[in-house]
Write a protein that holds these residues in place. Structure first.
Motif, PDB file in Angstrom:
ATOM      1  N   ASP A 158       0.860  -1.174   0.000  1.00 32.45           N
ATOM      2  CA  ASP A 158       0.000   0.000   0.000  1.00 32.45           C
ATOM      3  C   ASP A 158       0.901   1.230   0.000  1.00 32.45           C
ATOM      4  O   ASP A 158       2.134   1.107  -0.078  1.00 32.45           O
ATOM      5  CB  ASP A 158      -0.956  -0.006   1.194  1.00 32.45           C
ATOM      6  CG  ASP A 158      -0.230  -0.059   2.535  1.00 32.45           C
ATOM      7  OD1 ASP A 158       1.013   0.145   2.576  1.00 32.45           O
ATOM      8  OD2 ASP A 158      -0.896  -0.312   3.559  1.00 32.45           O
ATOM      9  N   ASP A 159       0.315   2.413   0.076  1.00 31.18           N
ATOM     10  CA  ASP A 159       1.125   3.627  -0.032  1.00 31.18           C
ATOM     11  C   ASP A 159       2.153   3.716   1.084  1.00 31.18           C
ATOM     12  O   ASP A 159       3.320   4.050   0.837  1.00 31.18           O
ATOM     13  CB  ASP A 159       0.221   4.863  -0.027  1.00 31.18           C
ATOM     14  CG  ASP A 159       0.997   6.133  -0.338  1.00 31.18           C
ATOM     15  OD1 ASP A 159       1.502   6.254  -1.472  1.00 31.18           O
ATOM     16  OD2 ASP A 159       1.127   6.995   0.554  1.00 31.18           O
ATOM     17  N   ALA A 160       1.748   3.400   2.315  1.00 34.76           N
ATOM     18  CA  ALA A 160       2.675   3.485   3.449  1.00 34.76           C
ATOM     19  C   ALA A 160       3.796   2.472   3.303  1.00 34.76           C
ATOM     20  O   ALA A 160       4.979   2.780   3.547  1.00 34.76           O
ATOM     21  CB  ALA A 160       1.921   3.263   4.760  1.00 34.76           C
ATOM     22  N   GLY A 161       3.462   1.256   2.884  1.00 30.91           N
ATOM     23  CA  GLY A 161       4.478   0.232   2.705  1.00 30.91           C
ATOM     24  C   GLY A 161       5.441   0.574   1.596  1.00 30.91           C
ATOM     25  O   GLY A 161       6.649   0.325   1.700  1.00 30.91           O
ATOM     26  N   PHE A 162       4.909   1.156   0.526  1.00 26.55           N
ATOM     27  CA  PHE A 162       5.759   1.575  -0.589  1.00 26.55           C
ATOM     28  C   PHE A 162       6.749   2.642  -0.137  1.00 26.55           C
ATOM     29  O   PHE A 162       7.949   2.571  -0.428  1.00 26.55           O
ATOM     30  CB  PHE A 162       4.888   2.100  -1.733  1.00 26.55           C
ATOM     31  CG  PHE A 162       5.666   2.753  -2.842  1.00 26.55           C
ATOM     32  CD1 PHE A 162       6.260   1.990  -3.834  1.00 26.55           C
ATOM     33  CD2 PHE A 162       5.808   4.142  -2.884  1.00 26.55           C
ATOM     34  CE1 PHE A 162       6.997   2.596  -4.847  1.00 26.55           C
ATOM     35  CE2 PHE A 162       6.536   4.748  -3.896  1.00 26.55           C
ATOM     36  CZ  PHE A 162       7.136   3.975  -4.881  1.00 26.55           C
ATOM     37  N   ARG A 163       6.249   3.628   0.586  1.00 25.02           N
ATOM     38  CA  ARG A 163       7.115   4.718   1.037  1.00 25.02           C
ATOM     39  C   ARG A 163       8.191   4.220   1.986  1.00 25.02           C
ATOM     40  O   ARG A 163       9.337   4.692   1.961  1.00 25.02           O
ATOM     41  CB  ARG A 163       6.284   5.812   1.701  1.00 25.02           C
ATOM     42  CG  ARG A 163       5.426   6.592   0.714  1.00 25.02           C
ATOM     43  CD  ARG A 163       4.557   7.627   1.427  1.00 25.02           C
ATOM     44  NE  ARG A 163       3.795   8.412   0.487  1.00 25.02           N
ATOM     45  CZ  ARG A 163       4.253   9.488  -0.126  1.00 25.02           C
ATOM     46  NH1 ARG A 163       5.480   9.929   0.131  1.00 25.02           N
ATOM     47  NH2 ARG A 163       3.512  10.148  -0.978  1.00 25.02           N
ATOM     48  N   GLN A 164       7.842   3.289   2.825  1.00 25.57           N
ATOM     49  CA  GLN A 164       8.813   2.741   3.772  1.00 25.57           C
ATOM     50  C   GLN A 164       9.895   1.943   3.040  1.00 25.57           C
ATOM     51  O   GLN A 164      11.088   2.113   3.315  1.00 25.57           O
ATOM     52  CB  GLN A 164       8.115   1.851   4.795  1.00 25.57           C
ATOM     53  CG  GLN A 164       9.068   1.265   5.835  1.00 25.57           C
ATOM     54  CD  GLN A 164       8.339   0.445   6.874  1.00 25.57           C
ATOM     55  OE1 GLN A 164       7.148   0.186   6.780  1.00 25.57           O
ATOM     56  NE2 GLN A 164       9.071   0.022   7.899  1.00 25.57           N
TER      57      GLN A 164
ATOM     58  N   PHE B  72       4.089   2.288  -9.516  1.00 22.77           N
ATOM     59  CA  PHE B  72       4.948   1.143  -9.226  1.00 22.77           C
ATOM     60  C   PHE B  72       4.152  -0.162  -9.255  1.00 22.77           C
ATOM     61  O   PHE B  72       4.574  -1.138  -9.883  1.00 22.77           O
ATOM     62  CB  PHE B  72       5.592   1.326  -7.853  1.00 22.77           C
ATOM     63  CG  PHE B  72       6.492   0.196  -7.460  1.00 22.77           C
ATOM     64  CD1 PHE B  72       7.782   0.103  -7.960  1.00 22.77           C
ATOM     65  CD2 PHE B  72       6.048  -0.794  -6.581  1.00 22.77           C
ATOM     66  CE1 PHE B  72       8.608  -0.948  -7.606  1.00 22.77           C
ATOM     67  CE2 PHE B  72       6.865  -1.848  -6.227  1.00 22.77           C
ATOM     68  CZ  PHE B  72       8.151  -1.924  -6.739  1.00 22.77           C
ATOM     69  N   VAL B  73       3.000  -0.178  -8.604  1.00 19.60           N
ATOM     70  CA  VAL B  73       2.185  -1.394  -8.599  1.00 19.60           C
ATOM     71  C   VAL B  73       1.663  -1.687  -9.999  1.00 19.60           C
ATOM     72  O   VAL B  73       1.556  -2.854 -10.405  1.00 19.60           O
ATOM     73  CB  VAL B  73       1.037  -1.274  -7.577  1.00 19.60           C
ATOM     74  CG1 VAL B  73       0.066  -2.446  -7.701  1.00 19.60           C
ATOM     75  CG2 VAL B  73       1.600  -1.225  -6.158  1.00 19.60           C
TER      76      VAL B  73
END
Length: 366
Positions: free
Chosen positions: A290-296, A311-312
């Motif tokens: 998700d967005d948070a996981g991607f950013r991390q 990206f996805v």
């Protein structure tokens, strides 16, 4: 020391450039470049820049260094190696793994490159008076500025623009990050590098999407690097299958260049070393971000700039090309993704995977 000791200054400047991490150094004049300026205008007129409107909007500043900064008199062109230690094409046969361009597997190169450029520029300003050269003005640039980096690098003797349109170096192959320092100093220029591609067509023949309508000319609209990084909408259906498992950039035309046999694994900064989790990431894991996981996951990475949705989207195209029906478990939920482009990519991938036969487990070993 003789007043106005240009030779001594340039020799010291090159030593300092190498001390801060640059492996290639040269000087080019900052005047007009009508040949490359005309080529740029023709390329833009043909629409080969695709949706990269920023290239056309500031095209006048790309024509020559003095078009961007009239006071410039010389350009110090610099290169920093990111030659990969392994084979960039080794994941081609492993569709369940994500292929990420070699330059993007570590930290964002802009940060390390800009830091080194600024350090060298500060040295120039501090040391020039000692050589009787007054107090020069300087400006530093990386590829985020309207600068024709590759023609300048060729003019400065760093290498030549190969048939894949990227710079090729006799010493570093196709693996150079480029940066420039514009200065008001009138420095002695190097001799431009002579093209040494000869009759070789390796890069042209390696392109999966035939993005080169002719040698030395790239149609970005068909380039996988453009499609996976710059292009925001759906990738044309006729090109999706050609993306393979490439989810960020493409190294194919660079990796096959014969001049790479002279390149060495030469990371000037630890930041360029590939992160283990990005060298052979599994698509099933990336599809769940998700967005948070991607950013991390991509904090400090150049990949972060394209955002989770794009990206996805790329990962879904790769999943659809993988022949791995087991990826349907991650693909199907994305068919209802709030982002229309992601949902479209998921539906395309699901349709492809639903007609594939189960594949044996991969024999890939990291």
């Amino acid at each position: 020391m003789v007043k106005g000791d240009l030779t001594g200054f340039v020799e010291a400047l090159e030593r300092e450039a190498r001390a801060v991490g640059f492996c290639a150094f040269g000087i080019a004049p900052a005047g007009t470049d009508p040949v490359h300026g005309d080529r740029l205008s023709a390329w833009l007129a043909q629409g080969m820049h695709g949706t990269m409107a920023w290239m056309a909007e500031r095209a006048h500043q790309r024509q020559a260094p003095q078009a961007l900064w009239p006071e410039a008199r010389s350009v110090i062109a610099l290169g920093m190696s990111y030659a990969p230690a392994g084979d960039p094409l080794r994941l081609a046969a492993h569709g369940e793994r994500a292929r990420i361009s070699a330059y993007a597997q570590g930290a964002d190169y802009h940060d390390a490159l800009k830091k080194a450029l600024k350090a060298l520029a500060r040295w120039m300003v501090a040391e020039a008076p000692r050589y009787g050269l007054g107090s020069p003005q300087v400006k530093v640039f990386t590829d985020t500025a309207p600068v024709m980096e590759k023609p300048l690098a060729q003019a400065a003797g760093l290498g030549w623009q190969g048939k894949h349109t990227n710079l090729v170096s006799r010493d570093h192959g196709s693996w150079l990050f480029l940066g420039e320092i514009y200065t008001t100093l009138e420095l002695p220029p190097e001799q431009p590098t002579t093209d040494r591609c000869g009759s070789c067509r390796a890069c042209q023949d390696a392109c999966p999407t035939q993005a080169f309508p002719a040698p030395y000319r790239l149609d970005a609209r068909r380039c996988i690097s453009y499609l996976t990084i710059e292009h925001k909408g759906p990738v044309p259906i006729e090109l999706r299958g050609k993306l393979g498992n490439r989810i960020y950039g493409c190294d194919d035309c660079l990796a096959v260049c014969p001049w790479n046999k002279f390149a060495r694994d030469a990371h000037a900064f630890r930041a360029y070393l590939p992160r283990a989790e990005l060298t052979a990431a599994e698509l099933r894991d990336l599809l769940t971000l998700d967005d948070a996981g991607f950013r991390q996951l991509f904090s400090g990475s150049p990949i972060k700039r394209i955002g989770r949705n794009r990206f996805v989207r790329n990962c879904l195209y790769a999943a659809g090309n993988s022949g791995r029906a087991e990826l349907l478990e991650q693909v199907v939920p994305l068919c209802d993704d709030p982002d229309e482009v992601v949902a479209d990519a998921a539906q395309w991938a699901a349709a492809r995977l639903s007609h594939t036969k189960p594949q044996p487990s991969s024999s890939f070993k990291p």
